[in-house]
Write a protein that holds these residues in place. Structure first.
Motif, PDB file in Angstrom:
ATOM      1  N   SER A  44      -3.386  70.814  47.853  1.00 55.95           N
ATOM      2  CA  SER A  44      -4.750  70.743  47.332  1.00 55.95           C
ATOM      3  C   SER A  44      -4.849  69.521  46.427  1.00 55.95           C
TER       4      SER A  44
ATOM      5  N   GLU B 221      -8.193  69.741  51.149  1.00 60.81           N
ATOM      6  CA  GLU B 221      -7.139  70.694  51.472  1.00 60.81           C
ATOM      7  C   GLU B 221      -6.379  70.177  52.688  1.00 60.81           C
TER       8      GLU B 221
ATOM      9  N   TYR C 117     -12.654  66.675  46.795  1.00 62.36           N
ATOM     10  CA  TYR C 117     -11.634  67.731  46.841  1.00 62.36           C
ATOM     11  C   TYR C 117     -11.204  67.894  48.290  1.00 62.36           C
TER      12      TYR C 117
ATOM     13  N   HIS D 221       0.462  74.732  51.283  1.00 61.86           N
ATOM     14  CA  HIS D 221      -0.561  73.736  51.589  1.00 61.86           C
ATOM     15  C   HIS D 221      -0.732  72.838  50.379  1.00 61.86           C
TER      16      HIS D 221
END
Length: 380
Positions: free
Chosen positions: A324, A313, A311, A322
């Motif tokens: 993800s 960011e 994962y 942003h």
């Protein structure tokens, strides 16, 4: 000075209460103090445990063609280690070579017998083989590629020092040697078994829709740049990052990583008549779990193939929003230090970026699937 009898009788309960209070409150404070798990112990077991962790990390330095080994001897001073401790040290060394080094460790009755060798100043526990010729013949009999030989001692400060070497039984050629120290004079213990890496990568972000000001054409009425809506633009990002990884299973099949990096992205594509000229700088952090299913015989030399799930960011500068991503892909650690990898990124949560300040009219909507390639990943 002598107190009167009535005063002595009155002081006795007070003294008893003071002693009881000291026992009730003082002693637990001393006993309850948390012991330093890495402080040296008088037996040397803590230091040996620390040394075995460091020995495990050095197994990758042994030549891969030295696969079948036997422990020749470990010399110790009986004034520092009793026979039981000497055998414990030997067993720990054999276990590290067998489990962490993925070596075949063989033994023989000739190598399991200890005797005391005396000199003018000290005694040594050693095996009963008197010469290299005996080791040669026994090595041929056991079909070993080499012998492990070492010594273990303890300093007056409580440092435990282990010296080890691996040599070929026929030629005496030393193919690997190392020294390990654990104790109060060591700078710091290895609390975490961590790997540190640096990498360079390439990411491709296709656009679902991009609203971009045309800088070379202005609206005659408002004087502002004309906005073009495009569907064939992509964004290419070049990134560098550092990561910290730790093995989470004893067999080294699972690794967990945390990474932090920086990327520079610019826009590409669009009609030939339209000059696409925008760039975005981003900072990135992420976590990843890597599972290895095709590995080399010595895991310290890498693995052939593994799959990862992560994962990440991506936080852009001077932009609102942003990105993800959930990442899935494959990696191959082709050598001890270098890794290659690639996969897909799913923008499951956030996929929109809007410019700020001078770029306030730019609005990007990314496709739900992007791609990444790690072409240079170096593990220290």
């Amino acid at each position: 000075m002598r107190f009167p009898a009535f005063l002595r009788a009155a002081l006795k309960p007070a003294l008893a209460l003071a002693m009881l209070t000291g026992t009730a409150f003082g002693a637990p404070n001393r006993l309850g103090a948390e012991a330093d798990p890495f402080a040296p112990s008088s037996t040397g077991i803590r230091q040996i445990t620390e040394i075995m962790g460091r020995l495990a990390k050095s197994m990758g330095d042994i030549p891969p063609n030295v696969d079948r080994l036997a422990l020749s001897q470990v010399k110790v001073d009986p004034h520092q280690f009793d026979p039981g401790m000497a055998r414990y040290i030997q067993a720990q060394i054999e276990e590290v070579f067998r489990k962490e080094g993925r070596r075949t460790v063989v033994t023989s009755p000739e190598l399991r017998t200890f005797r005391v060798v005396s000199t003018d100043s000290t005694f040594k526990f050693s095996n009963t083989l008197p010469s290299m010729e005996d080791l040669w013949r026994l090595g041929d009999k056991l079909r070993v590629d080499g012998y492990i030989e070492g010594s273990c001692s303890k300093s007056s400060d409580g440092d435990v020092i282990l010296n080890l070497k691996v040599f070929r039984h026929r030629t005496g050629e030393i193919v690997w040697s190392s020294s390990f120290v654990a104790g109060p004079n060591e700078k710091k213990p290895d609390i975490w078994n961590l790997d540190y890496s640096a990498s360079a990568n390439l990411r491709m972000w296709p656009m679902k829709q991009a609203i971009i000001p045309r800088l070379d054409t202005l609206n005659a009425v408002t004087g502002e740049s004309i906005l073009d809506t495009l569907g064939d633009v992509s964004m290419t990002m070049y990134g560098i990052e550092g990561s910290v990884s730790e093995v989470v299973t004893p067999d080294k099949f699972l690794l967990f990583s945390v990474s932090l990096g920086y990327g520079f992205a610019n826009g590409t594509g669009g009609p030939d008549s339209l000059g696409i000229n925008f760039n975005i700088q981003m900072v990135k952090f992420g976590v990843e779990m890597l599972g290895i299913f095709f590995r080399k015989s010595n895991p310290d030399l890498g693995y052939w193939l593994g799959t990862y799930v992560g994962y990440e960011e991506f936080i852009p500068f001077a932009n609102r929003g942003h990105l993800s991503t959930v990442n899935i892909g494959y990696k191959s650690r082709v050598s001890r230090h270098f890794t290659l990898g690639g996969g897909v990124m799913f923008l499951a949560l956030n996929n929109k970026l809007k410019g700020l300040a001078d770029d306030k009219d730019r609005f990007l909507t990314l496709d739900p699937v992007a791609y990444e390639l790690t072409y240079l990943h170096y593990t220290f």
